[in-house]
Motif scaffolding. Structure first.
Motif, PDB file in Angstrom:
ATOM      1  N   MET B   1       0.846  -1.200   0.000  1.00  0.00           N
ATOM      2  CA  MET B   1       0.000   0.000   0.000  1.00  0.00           C
ATOM      3  C   MET B   1       0.884   1.254   0.000  1.00  0.00           C
ATOM      4  SD  MET B   1      -3.192  -1.068   0.291  1.00  0.00           S
ATOM      5  CE  MET B   1      -4.504  -0.963   1.461  1.00  0.00           C
ATOM      6  N   ALA B   2       0.510   2.259  -0.825  1.00  0.00           N
ATOM      7  CA  ALA B   2       1.312   3.490  -0.892  1.00  0.00           C
ATOM      8  C   ALA B   2       0.442   4.704  -0.574  1.00  0.00           C
ATOM      9  CB  ALA B   2       1.905   3.613  -2.288  1.00  0.00           C
ATOM     10  N   GLU B   3       1.118   5.805  -0.266  1.00  0.00           N
ATOM     11  CA  GLU B   3       0.388   7.043   0.032  1.00  0.00           C
ATOM     12  C   GLU B   3       0.566   8.020  -1.107  1.00  0.00           C
ATOM     13  OE1 GLU B   3       1.699   8.569   3.710  1.00  0.00           O
ATOM     14  OE2 GLU B   3       0.751   6.986   4.868  1.00  0.00           O
ATOM     15  N   PHE B   4      -0.421   8.804  -1.353  1.00  0.00           N
ATOM     16  CA  PHE B   4      -0.263   9.820  -2.387  1.00  0.00           C
ATOM     17  C   PHE B   4      -1.222  10.993  -2.215  1.00  0.00           C
ATOM     18  CE2 PHE B   4      -3.980   8.517  -4.617  1.00  0.00           C
ATOM     19  CZ  PHE B   4      -4.085   7.171  -4.343  1.00  0.00           C
ATOM     20  N   ASP B   5      -1.225  11.867  -3.238  1.00  0.00           N
ATOM     21  CA  ASP B   5      -1.957  13.132  -3.221  1.00  0.00           C
ATOM     22  C   ASP B   5      -3.473  12.939  -3.300  1.00  0.00           C
ATOM     23  OD1 ASP B   5      -2.863  15.662  -3.673  1.00  0.00           O
ATOM     24  OD2 ASP B   5      -1.246  16.190  -5.049  1.00  0.00           O
ATOM     25  N   ASP B   6      -4.158  13.306  -2.217  1.00  0.00           N
ATOM     26  CA  ASP B   6      -5.621  13.176  -2.178  1.00  0.00           C
ATOM     27  C   ASP B   6      -6.320  14.123  -3.145  1.00  0.00           C
ATOM     28  OD1 ASP B   6      -6.339  11.156  -0.519  1.00  0.00           O
ATOM     29  OD2 ASP B   6      -6.096  12.349   1.308  1.00  0.00           O
ATOM     30  N   ARG B  85       3.841  12.516 -10.694  1.00  0.00           N
ATOM     31  CA  ARG B  85       4.197  11.794  -9.464  1.00  0.00           C
ATOM     32  C   ARG B  85       3.063  10.846  -9.072  1.00  0.00           C
ATOM     33  NH1 ARG B  85       5.290  16.009  -5.353  1.00  0.00           N
ATOM     34  NH2 ARG B  85       6.970  16.697  -6.692  1.00  0.00           N
ATOM     35  N   HIS B  86       1.841  11.317  -9.268  1.00  0.00           N
ATOM     36  CA  HIS B  86       0.669  10.501  -8.931  1.00  0.00           C
ATOM     37  C   HIS B  86       0.613   9.251  -9.809  1.00  0.00           C
ATOM     38  CE1 HIS B  86      -3.376   9.813  -7.392  1.00  0.00           C
ATOM     39  NE2 HIS B  86      -3.746   9.541  -8.628  1.00  0.00           N
ATOM     40  N   VAL B  87       0.838   9.435 -11.110  1.00  0.00           N
ATOM     41  CA  VAL B  87       0.821   8.294 -12.039  1.00  0.00           C
ATOM     42  C   VAL B  87       1.937   7.313 -11.667  1.00  0.00           C
ATOM     43  CG1 VAL B  87       1.190   7.604 -14.457  1.00  0.00           C
ATOM     44  CG2 VAL B  87      -0.260   9.571 -13.935  1.00  0.00           C
ATOM     45  N   ALA B  88       3.111   7.859 -11.330  1.00  0.00           N
ATOM     46  CA  ALA B  88       4.238   6.997 -10.949  1.00  0.00           C
ATOM     47  C   ALA B  88       3.882   6.197  -9.698  1.00  0.00           C
ATOM     48  CB  ALA B  88       5.479   7.847 -10.711  1.00  0.00           C
ATOM     49  N   THR B  89       3.200   6.844  -8.756  1.00  0.00           N
ATOM     50  CA  THR B  89       2.794   6.150  -7.522  1.00  0.00           C
ATOM     51  C   THR B  89       1.824   5.015  -7.832  1.00  0.00           C
ATOM     52  OG1 THR B  89       3.021   8.233  -6.335  1.00  0.00           O
ATOM     53  CG2 THR B  89       1.824   6.489  -5.211  1.00  0.00           C
TER      54      THR B  89
END
Lengths: 185, 99
Positions: B1-6, B85-89
């Motif tokens: 599980m990863a964290e990213f931009d809401d 960055r979101h797509v990479a995540t």
């Protein structure tokens, strides 16, 4: 900050891909439609002029091509100011000239076509290009290409002395309608 | 599980950012076209564009063409970086699950 699982991530990536594809296609349609309408008007005029002055048909079509190339650069410049994308550039011009050169080689070098055969060959030759391009960039191109090619052949076999006006209507008019339809899509 | 931009992760905002990022950096999309592409309603789209603008991810330009108002939305440099960055995540999450 959120946490998501791989399934949700795959679904998000699929959404991104789907929207991006629709944007690209809609941009291609938006930019191409103006070019197609412009060529439709020129082709309509070219066919009517060829009907009225058949002996000058060769010069008329050279003028149509030159006006079309110049107009394509103008329309492309207009599209670029609105979208940041150039729809007609030197590479497109080179492709267009190579395409024309091959057509001339076939119709003048390899064989000698009658005026009626020439007036049939060029539209279906261009519509073949529309159809092929459409396989990559969108079904509207395929519909325009196949539709106009079929009506051109119908005219060649079925329409008598009114072939040029028929071609003005279905080739010129077809491109104008096709371009407007593409714009709506 | 990863964290990213809401901010980007919300489904409609993700579609807005995906649509804008499919264009060249200087190009924008008109509100009406963005509405068609995302299938959103006027109010919903406007609210989410405002959220993205507050985050500095998009720029909104309002102008008049004749008497008609025209709103154009463009991604900012920060928006492009955040989206990439979101797509990479997202790709990392999928790759991590496949390992």
């Amino acid at each position: 900050m959120s946490r998501i699982d791989p399934q949700q991530a795959a679904s998000a990536l699929s959404d991104i891909d789907s929207v991006a594809r629709r944007v690209r296609q809609s941009t291609v349609y938006q930019l191409s439609s103006l070019l197609i309408v412009m060529w439709g008007v020129l082709v309509f005029a070219g066919n009517i002029a060829s009907f009225l002055w058949p002996r000058s048909a060769g010069y008329i079509w050279i003028a149509v091509d030159v006006a079309g190339i110049a107009g394509s650069f103008v329309v492309s410049g207009f599209g670029r100011t609105r979208t940041g994308i150039r729809s007609f550039d030197v590479r497109m011009l080179t492709a267009f000239l190579l395409f024309l050169a091959f057509g001339f080689f076939c119709t003048r070098g390899l064989a000698h076509f009658t005026p009626r055969q020439l007036a049939t060959f060029w539209p279906i030759y261009f519509m073949l290009a529309y159809t092929l391009v459409g396989l990559w960039v969108g079904r509207a191109f395929v519909a325009i290409g196949l539709g106009i090619a079929a009506l051109t052949l119908a005219g060649y076999f079925l329409i008598g002395d009114w072939f040029e006006p028929w071609m003005a209507l279905i080739n010129g008019g077809g491109l104008i309608l096709g371009g407007l339809w593409m714009r709506r899509n | 599980m990863a964290e990213f931009d809401d901010i980007i992760h919300q489904p409609l905002r993700l579609k807005i950012m995906a649509a804008l990022n499919a264009l060249p950096a200087t190009a924008g999309l008109e509100f009406s076209r963005l509405k068609k592409l995302t299938g959103a309603t006027d109010g919903n789209l406007g609210a989410h564009i405002e959220t993205l603008a507050k985050a500095g991810y998009v720029a909104v330009e309002k102008a008049f063409v004749g008497k008609k108002p025209r709103t154009t939305v463009t991604t900012t440099a920060a928006g492009r970086v955040a989206f990439a960055r979101h797509v990479a995540t997202l790709q990392e999450i999928i790759a991590g699950a496949a390992r």
